[in-house]
Scaffold this motif. Structure first.
Motif, PDB file in Angstrom:
ATOM      1  N   MET A  23     -56.713 -63.749 -58.521  1.00 30.79           N
ATOM      2  CA  MET A  23     -57.250 -65.100 -58.644  1.00 30.79           C
ATOM      3  C   MET A  23     -58.271 -65.193 -59.775  1.00 30.79           C
ATOM      4  N   GLN A  24     -59.031 -64.113 -59.987  1.00 26.83           N
ATOM      5  CA  GLN A  24     -60.006 -64.105 -61.090  1.00 26.83           C
ATOM      6  C   GLN A  24     -59.293 -64.237 -62.434  1.00 26.83           C
ATOM      7  N   VAL A  25     -58.250 -63.441 -62.625  1.00 29.95           N
ATOM      8  CA  VAL A  25     -57.492 -63.503 -63.879  1.00 29.95           C
ATOM      9  C   VAL A  25     -56.856 -64.879 -64.045  1.00 29.95           C
ATOM     10  N   THR A  87     -61.757 -54.775 -72.706  1.00 31.01           N
ATOM     11  CA  THR A  87     -61.475 -54.380 -71.324  1.00 31.01           C
ATOM     12  C   THR A  87     -60.136 -54.977 -70.881  1.00 31.01           C
ATOM     13  N   ALA A  88     -59.612 -54.441 -69.802  1.00 28.32           N
ATOM     14  CA  ALA A  88     -58.338 -54.954 -69.276  1.00 28.32           C
ATOM     15  C   ALA A  88     -58.469 -56.417 -68.862  1.00 28.32           C
ATOM     16  N   LEU A  89     -59.602 -56.776 -68.247  1.00 25.93           N
ATOM     17  CA  LEU A  89     -59.811 -58.165 -67.827  1.00 25.93           C
ATOM     18  C   LEU A  89     -59.882 -59.093 -69.039  1.00 25.93           C
ATOM     19  N   THR A 161     -49.522 -63.035 -63.736  1.00 26.18           N
ATOM     20  CA  THR A 161     -50.615 -62.058 -63.732  1.00 26.18           C
ATOM     21  C   THR A 161     -50.181 -60.710 -63.161  1.00 26.18           C
ATOM     22  N   SER A 162     -49.012 -60.674 -62.529  1.00 25.01           N
ATOM     23  CA  SER A 162     -48.522 -59.381 -62.024  1.00 25.01           C
ATOM     24  C   SER A 162     -48.312 -58.382 -63.159  1.00 25.01           C
ATOM     25  N   ALA A 165     -50.777 -55.279 -64.152  1.00 19.29           N
ATOM     26  CA  ALA A 165     -50.668 -53.929 -63.574  1.00 19.29           C
ATOM     27  C   ALA A 165     -50.323 -52.914 -64.645  1.00 19.29           C
ATOM     28  N   THR A 166     -49.641 -53.354 -65.710  1.00 25.31           N
ATOM     29  CA  THR A 166     -49.219 -52.437 -66.772  1.00 25.31           C
ATOM     30  C   THR A 166     -50.384 -51.955 -67.628  1.00 25.31           C
ATOM     31  N   ILE A 167     -51.539 -52.638 -67.554  1.00 20.15           N
ATOM     32  CA  ILE A 167     -52.700 -52.178 -68.328  1.00 20.15           C
ATOM     33  C   ILE A 167     -53.805 -51.670 -67.399  1.00 20.15           C
ATOM     34  N   GLY A 168     -53.417 -51.386 -66.152  1.00 16.10           N
ATOM     35  CA  GLY A 168     -54.330 -50.682 -65.250  1.00 16.10           C
ATOM     36  C   GLY A 168     -55.175 -51.526 -64.334  1.00 16.10           C
ATOM     37  N   MET A 169     -55.015 -52.846 -64.353  1.00 15.90           N
ATOM     38  CA  MET A 169     -55.789 -53.674 -63.426  1.00 15.90           C
ATOM     39  C   MET A 169     -55.183 -53.579 -62.027  1.00 15.90           C
TER      40      MET A 169
END
Length: 221
Positions: A23-25, A87-89, A161-162, A165-169
Motif C-alpha cells: 500500500m505504501q508503494v 533505494t528499492a522504495l 507493485t508485485s 519483489a524482483t528488486i528485493g522489497m
C-alpha cells in the motif's frame, strides 16, 4: 489433495506487514503519478505542437516498454548514470509513478476534452484566468467523468507493485516466495497472496462505487 494450510498462520504477521509495504508503494506512486499527470494533460491539450509531441512521446514510451523493464532501468541505471545509490522504495515509486502519470494523463485528457466548451467560454468571458479555470472548473468535471478509468488505473497500479519483489522489497508477492522457500510448499502461500490482492481490490471497488454514487447524486442536485 496434498494441501497443508496449517503452515500459514505462523507466517500471517509477515503477510500483514507486506500489505503495508504494498500500500505504501501504491499510494506514493499514485501521488507522483497525479502530480505529473496534470502538467502532462495540459501539454496534451496545448496548442503547441512541441508540447503535444513531448507528451505523446512520453506516453508512448511507458505504453511500449514493459513495467518490469522500466523498474529495472530506474533501479539499476540511476546508480550507474548518476552515482546515486537509489533505494528499492525510491526506485519503485519513481518507476511506477512515471508509468502511472502516462496513463492517468490519457484519462484526464479525455475528461478535459469532454467538458462542455460553453463553460470554458463563459469562464473566459467572466475574466477567469486560464490556470484558475482549469483548476476550479475543468479538472474537477474531468475527474468526475473519468472516475471509473482512474479507479481501474489505481487497481492496475496496485497489482503491478508485485514486480517490486524482483528488486528485493518484501511486499505481498515476495512474502509468498519467502514462505515457499521456508516451507517447501508453493501453492498455499501463493493462494494466500492471491486472496489478499483480491480482498484489497474488492475493497477498492466498493469504495469506488460509493464515490461514484455520491458524485452522481451531487450532479443531480
Amino acid at each position: 489433495m496434498n494441501l497443508d494450510f496449517g503452515i500459514i498462520p505462523k507466517y500471517l504477521p509477515m503477510f500483514f506487514r507486506s500489505i503495508g509495504v504494498t500500500m505504501q508503494v501504491t499510494l506514493l506512486s499514485l501521488l507522483v503519478g497525479f502530480v505529473l499527470a496534470i502538467p502532462l494533460t495540459l501539454c496534451k491539450i496545448s496548442r503547441s505542437r512541441i508540447l503535444r509531441g513531448f507528451a505523446q512521446f512520453y506516453t508512448s514510451i511507458f505504453r511500449g516498454v514493459p513495467q518490469l523493464v522500466q523498474l529495472f532501468l530506474v533501479y539499476f541505471a540511476v546508480p550507474q548514470l548518476f552515482a546515486y545509490k537509489i533505494t528499492a522504495l525510491q526506485a519503485a515509486v519513481l518507476a511506477f509513478g512515471l508509468n502511472s502519470a502516462a496513463f492517468l494523463s490519457e484519462n484526464l485528457r479525455g475528461g478535459v476534452l469532454g467538458v462542455d466548451a460553453g463553460q470554458k467560454e463563459a469562464a473566459q468571458a467572466l475574466g477567469v484566468s486560464y490556470p484558475q479555470m482549469m483548476w476550479d472548473i475543468v479538472f474537477p468535471q474531468a475527474i468526475k467523468s473519468v472516475l471509473p478509468s482512474i479507479i481501474n488505473e489505481i487497481i492496475n497500479l496496485l497489482k503491478g507493485t508485485s514486480l517490486v519483489a524482483t528488486i528485493g522489497m518484501v511486499e505481498i508477492m515476495r512474502t509468498a516466495q519467502l514462505v515457499m522457500n521456508a516451507t517447501y510448499r508453493s501453492f498455499e502461500p501463493f493462494l494466500v497472496a492471491a486472496l489478499i490482492y483480491y480482498i484489497i481490490v474488492t475493497i477498492l471497488n466498493f469504495i469506488a462505487k460509493r464515490i461514484e454514487r455520491k458524485v452522481r447524486k451531487s450532479d443531480q442536485r
